[in-house]
Design a protein around this motif. Structure first.
Motif, PDB file in Angstrom:
ATOM      1  N   ARG A 159     -28.764 -57.392   4.810  1.00 16.66           N
ATOM      2  CA  ARG A 159     -29.757 -56.726   3.996  1.00 16.66           C
ATOM      3  C   ARG A 159     -30.399 -55.646   4.813  1.00 16.66           C
ATOM      4  NH1 ARG A 159     -32.433 -60.828  -0.358  1.00 16.66           N
ATOM      5  NH2 ARG A 159     -30.680 -61.509  -1.248  1.00 16.66           N
ATOM      6  N   TRP A 160     -30.908 -56.076   5.842  1.00  9.79           N
ATOM      7  CA  TRP A 160     -31.854 -55.303   6.663  1.00  9.79           C
ATOM      8  C   TRP A 160     -30.531 -54.140   7.321  1.00  9.79           C
ATOM      9  CZ3 TRP A 160     -36.710 -54.720   7.111  1.00  9.79           C
ATOM     10  CH2 TRP A 160     -37.357 -56.094   6.812  1.00  9.79           C
ATOM     11  N   ALA A 161     -29.569 -54.361   7.632  1.00 12.52           N
ATOM     12  CA  ALA A 161     -28.478 -53.416   8.310  1.00 12.52           C
ATOM     13  C   ALA A 161     -28.264 -52.486   7.081  1.00 12.52           C
ATOM     14  CB  ALA A 161     -27.365 -54.282   8.779  1.00 12.52           C
ATOM     15  N   LEU A 162     -27.845 -52.964   6.031  1.00 16.09           N
ATOM     16  CA  LEU A 162     -27.783 -52.188   4.833  1.00 16.09           C
ATOM     17  C   LEU A 162     -28.700 -51.140   4.498  1.00 16.09           C
ATOM     18  CD1 LEU A 162     -25.608 -51.309   2.561  1.00 16.09           C
ATOM     19  CD2 LEU A 162     -26.624 -53.001   1.183  1.00 16.09           C
ATOM     20  N   PHE A 163     -30.021 -51.581   4.561  1.00 19.69           N
ATOM     21  CA  PHE A 163     -30.962 -50.651   4.422  1.00 19.69           C
ATOM     22  C   PHE A 163     -31.279 -49.664   5.480  1.00 19.69           C
ATOM     23  CE2 PHE A 163     -35.460 -50.120   5.789  1.00 19.69           C
ATOM     24  CZ  PHE A 163     -35.925 -49.356   5.085  1.00 19.69           C
ATOM     25  N   ALA A 164     -31.094 -50.107   6.815  1.00 19.64           N
ATOM     26  CA  ALA A 164     -31.119 -49.233   7.965  1.00 19.64           C
ATOM     27  C   ALA A 164     -30.080 -48.299   7.720  1.00 19.64           C
ATOM     28  CB  ALA A 164     -31.170 -49.914   9.235  1.00 19.64           C
ATOM     29  N   PHE A 294     -25.592 -54.294  18.302  1.00 16.63           N
ATOM     30  CA  PHE A 294     -25.597 -52.791  17.873  1.00 16.63           C
ATOM     31  C   PHE A 294     -27.205 -52.189  17.978  1.00 16.63           C
ATOM     32  CE2 PHE A 294     -26.705 -49.179  14.964  1.00 16.63           C
ATOM     33  CZ  PHE A 294     -25.863 -48.261  15.450  1.00 16.63           C
ATOM     34  N   VAL A 295     -28.170 -53.156  17.734  1.00 19.12           N
ATOM     35  CA  VAL A 295     -29.368 -52.667  17.712  1.00 19.12           C
ATOM     36  C   VAL A 295     -29.695 -52.612  19.223  1.00 19.12           C
ATOM     37  CG1 VAL A 295     -31.996 -53.447  17.223  1.00 19.12           C
ATOM     38  CG2 VAL A 295     -30.157 -53.682  15.393  1.00 19.12           C
TER      39      VAL A 295
END
Length: 879
Positions: A159-164, A294-295
């Motif tokens: 969810r956090w990745a999709l948002f970012a 990736f981050v």
């Protein structure tokens, strides 16, 4: 209709904001900390405030003050009342540190002359606000969350990745959908329709994801901000810009992303890289590992793009500390292929990272490291300034502390008094003449502390960091002992690894004294300390009744409200100041005065604002107001030589207050003896009364001759003073050297001829050199021939002879080069004229001649460039 829709939208947003931030709302604290963790690192304006990250500072401080007040309010007005404060192992050193700050500042305030006290008061206010808001508050708010909420449930990386990805990617459409900005009105600079909607949607999504308010939620907010800013910074480095109309390049190809300064950006990643690595190690499955990898790699790439070597060392220290994690080998055995790929990518990026595509000083990573070899190159004409500028600042910091080792110069006054110590060092050591710089802080944390708070400040901070790292050691031992250690130990170790890297970074950097990197440093430290329960218990219960607790909470709320209002005023001051600054440089003086006066009304004691207001008054011919403006600027910060110089110039040149002007010139010269305008004005002010000021004028002119050996006026005046003093031999020596360096300056020649005509009595004291005067006659003969357009071989031969006699004269070299060009010796002409053309790019005749010489040699590109410089229009500044 549009206005009505806009008003309705704002009303709805205001109602939603009030509901969310109400003290009883579960989203109130997450709302404020989402601002701090997500908005502040990313919100960035380039044309709104001169300091591009000032909006971040104001917003971050307001959010932290509100969060602290809300925490106390909830405690006091909850059932049962009372106040609970998180107890940590560093409470005692933190309290001692605050006491040292107050003590050293107080003694500094009363120990300096009254002239400096307004500046000490304002600089102290700035330093104390930073210490409390950006250090103490985030430390204890983070510790409170760690105790109250704990680490929390496992976050959903998907969810956090999709948002970012969605929110960050939406900004790529900004160049096509943004609104145009014109004029100095606030709203068009602050609000863009598409950008505003993106921010509202992004903030709402971030708040929803972080609504539980656990450590995992706030850490993921920080990692999303880090990932988005890192990708943007990498794009900047490779000249891809989709936010602003042009690529930002204030640091010669070094990426700044949304931080305004590459050193702040890099330190932010130093702190968060161990956290991303810890999430990578704890991730379930390759997909989640890939997201955290990736981050981490994005932060590494942006760190490389910053070209900040101190942060590279800090990142190595922070990640290296995490690599000491017990059981790391067992953790890595699970998926060797994926882990090997991640490590190889990280190493390959370091070794193969290319140069920036932005014009400027853009070495590769390897090139940036290899630059350090020039430190040992003693044959180099130019010393390696990135190191030796730091040596200059360190030297001044050491002098400050050495002056009073027990208590230092006073907390918060480094920037104020640094220029005075720098002026002394520049006057004593020629090596540092090209290193002069402005310094907010010392790029070494221990020297920063020693300079301002002496040995007690250093000792207390060593105590504080020793406790922090001893707690980390205990976590390490718990993990090493095996069994089933508590998960808090891993996350505490990761947080302290980032703090350790930041401390290492700041042995050569100053970033921990600035808002966003300082905040994330103490947030991580507070989080780590909150995860470990001290032996005395997790909470310190304030022994006051419910009524007193409520009174304390109300007081805290009032202080927070005052703080928010204060930072709003500071932000508006900065906005109006920058608008006036731009108008003044555009020649729109009345409009500039209006904006700068509006800035002054918001906060009347900021040095840049009041200085520019003084400049505006001066350009408007309002000399009394200009003098007042410069004096007010010195009350705000009495450490700027240009303010003393301008004040003296107005007082002496426009208001006839010569004695006052001389005092200001003295101070300007003490701060910056390398400034030609200051030196010239100071010595001329002394020479208004040469008998009264003779000794002071001689001392000043001796330094002027030393720093400006090619300026004949200083030698002429110094020779005149020595002649009046009776030291004619010294006077003759000075006048003779002035004539050798500049035969076109008549004063030295007139003085020497007057002494030569005085007869043998003068000659007995040394006498003027007859041969030098004869050579001067030949110089005048050369000028006479050229004025008659006599370009014969005899004139060329004379020019060659005169050049041999006066090798330091640029004018003679110019004559000689032109004659060589006329004679057909284009190659010799280039040899003579090229250094002059490089030093004087705006001299049209010189550029034409060197262009012709290039053309005759077939160097067409250089010829075209010289002709373009010759015909480039010269714009006069509007007044």
């Amino acid at each position: 209709m549009v206005a009505a829709c806009g008003a309705a939208t704002i009303s709805l947003l205001a109602a939603a904001l009030a509901a969310v931030t109400a003290p009883g709302s579960a989203l109130a604290v997450p709302f404020l900390l989402t601002i701090a963790q997500f908005v502040c690192p990313l919100l960035f304006f380039t044309d709104l405030t001169r300091n591009p990250y000032f909006t971040q500072i104001a917003l971050l401080n307001a959010a932290l003050l509100a969060a602290a007040a809300l925490y106390l309010w909830r405690q006091a007005f909850a059932a049962g009342g009372g106040l609970r404060l998180p107890r940590t192992e560093v409470d005692a050193p933190l309290a001692a540190w605050l006491a040292v700050c107050v003590l050293t500042w107080t003694l500094s305030y009363f120990g300096h002359a009254a002239f400096f006290r307004p500046s000490i008061r304002l600089e102290g206010l700035r330093a104390f606000l930073f210490t409390v808001i950006n250090m103490v508050i985030p430390f204890y708010v983070a510790a409170w969350i760690a105790r109250e909420r704990g680490i929390g449930d496992e976050a959903s990386p998907g969810r956090w990745a999709l948002f970012a990805a969605a929110w960050g990617g939406a900004w790529m459409l900004f160049p096509q959908l943004r609104s145009g900005v014109a004029g100095v009105e606030l709203w068009p600079h602050l609000w863009d329709g598409y950008g505003g909607l993106l921010w509202i949607a992004g903030f709402a999504a971030a708040l929803w994801l972080a609504r539980r308010g656990s450590l995992h939620d706030y850490w993921h907010l920080a990692l999303v901000a880090a990932a988005v800013s890192a990708v943007y910074g990498i794009c900047q480095y490779f000249s891809v810009e989709w936010i602003w109309p042009k690529v930002l390049n204030p640091y010669g190809g070094r990426a700044v992303s949304t931080f305004g300064n590459p050193n702040f950006m890099s330190s932010y990643y130093v702190i968060l890289m161990p956290l991303a690595a810890a999430y990578y190690l704890e991730a379930r499955g390759r997909f989640h590992r890939a997201l955290y990898a990736f981050v981490f790699l994005a932060m590494e790439g942006a760190l490389l793009c910053s070209l900040t070597r101190s942060s590279w060392i800090g990142a190595f220290a922070s990640v290296g500390a995490l690599a000491l994690l017990p059981g790391l080998k067992e953790r890595l055995k699970g998926d060797l292929q994926a882990h090997g790929l991640a490590v190889c990518l990280a190493v390959a990026m370091v070794l193969l990272w290319p140069q920036s595509a932005v014009k400027g000083h853009t070495p590769s990573v390897v090139g940036r490291v290899s630059e350090l070899a020039s430190i040992a190159d003693t044959a180099s004409a130019a010393p390696y300034s990135p190191l030796y500028q730091r040596v200059l600042i360190w030297s001044c910091a050491w002098l400050m502390g050495h002056e009073n080792p027990l208590l230092g110069k006073g907390w918060g006054v480094f920037e104020l008094f640094y220029p005075f110590y720098q002026g002394h060092v520049l006057d004593r050591y020629d090596f540092f003449r090209t290193m002069r710089t402005h310094a907010n802080n010392s790029p070494n944390e221990w020297l920063e502390l020693f300079a301002q708070t002496g040995l007690p400040g250093v000792g207390v901070n060593l105590w504080l960091w020793a406790i922090l790292f001893s707690c980390a050691w205990m976590w390490w031992r718990r993990l090493r002992e095996g069994g089933r250690p508590r998960p808090e130990a891993l996350w505490g170790w990761a947080a302290m690894s980032g703090a350790f890297g930041m401390l290492v970074d700041n042995q050569l950097n100053v970033s921990m004294h600035f808002a966003v990197p300082g905040f994330i440093l103490w947030w991580q430290a507070g989080t780590a300390m909150g995860l470990v329960e001290p032996p005395q218990g997790a909470w310190r219960q304030a022994r006051i009744g419910a009524g007193a607790a409520k009174a304390a909470a109300v007081l805290a709320a009032l202080l927070a409200a005052w703080g928010c209002f204060f930072w709003y005023g500071q932000w508006m001051r900065e906005v109006r100041y920058f608008a006036g600054f731009k108008l003044l440089r555009a020649g729109r003086i009345p409009a500039a005065v209006d904006q700068l006066e509006a800035s002054f009304r918001y906060f009347p004691n900021e040095v840049n604002e009041v200085y520019e207001l003084g400049n505006a008054y001066a350009q408007a011919g309002r000399w009394d107001k200009a003098a007042w403006g410069y004096r007010a600027a010195l009350n705000a910060n009495a450490g700027y030589d240009e303010i003393y110089f301008n004040e003296a110039t107005v007082l002496g040149g426009r208001l006839g207050r010569f004695e006052e002007a001389l005092d200001y010139y003295r101070t300007a010269f003490a701060i910056n003896p390398l400034s030609y305008p200051i030196t010239g004005a100071y010595t001329q002010a002394l020479l208004r009364e040469p008998e009264k000021n003779r000794d002071e004028a001689i001392a000043a002119l001796e330094r002027a001759v030393h720093f400006f050996p090619d300026e004949p006026g200083f030698r002429n005046n110094l020779g005149t003073l020595y002649n009046r003093k009776g030291d004619r031999a010294h006077a003759i020596e000075l006048w003779s050297e002035a004539l050798r360096r500049a035969p076109d300056q008549p004063q030295a020649e007139m003085n020497l001829r007057a002494l030569a005509a005085a007869g043998p009595r003068v000659g007995a004291a040394g006498g003027a050199e007859p041969e030098l005067l004869r050579r001067s006659d030949r110089y005048h003969e050369l000028e006479a021939r050229l004025s008659k357009r006599d370009f014969t071989p005899e004139t060329l031969a004379l020019a060659r002879q005169v050049a041999a006699w006066f090798p330091d004269s640029q004018k003679v070299r110019y004559y000689w080069g032109n004659l060589e060009l006329i004679d057909g010796s284009a190659e010799k002409a280039v040899e003579l004229l090229e250094p002059l053309a490089q030093a004087q790019p705006k001299q049209a005749g010189l550029q034409m001649n060197i262009g012709q010489a290039y053309a005759r040699l077939g160097r067409r590109a250089e010829a075209a460039a010289a002709f373009q410089r010759a015909f480039r229009p010269r714009h006069r500044r509007a007044t």
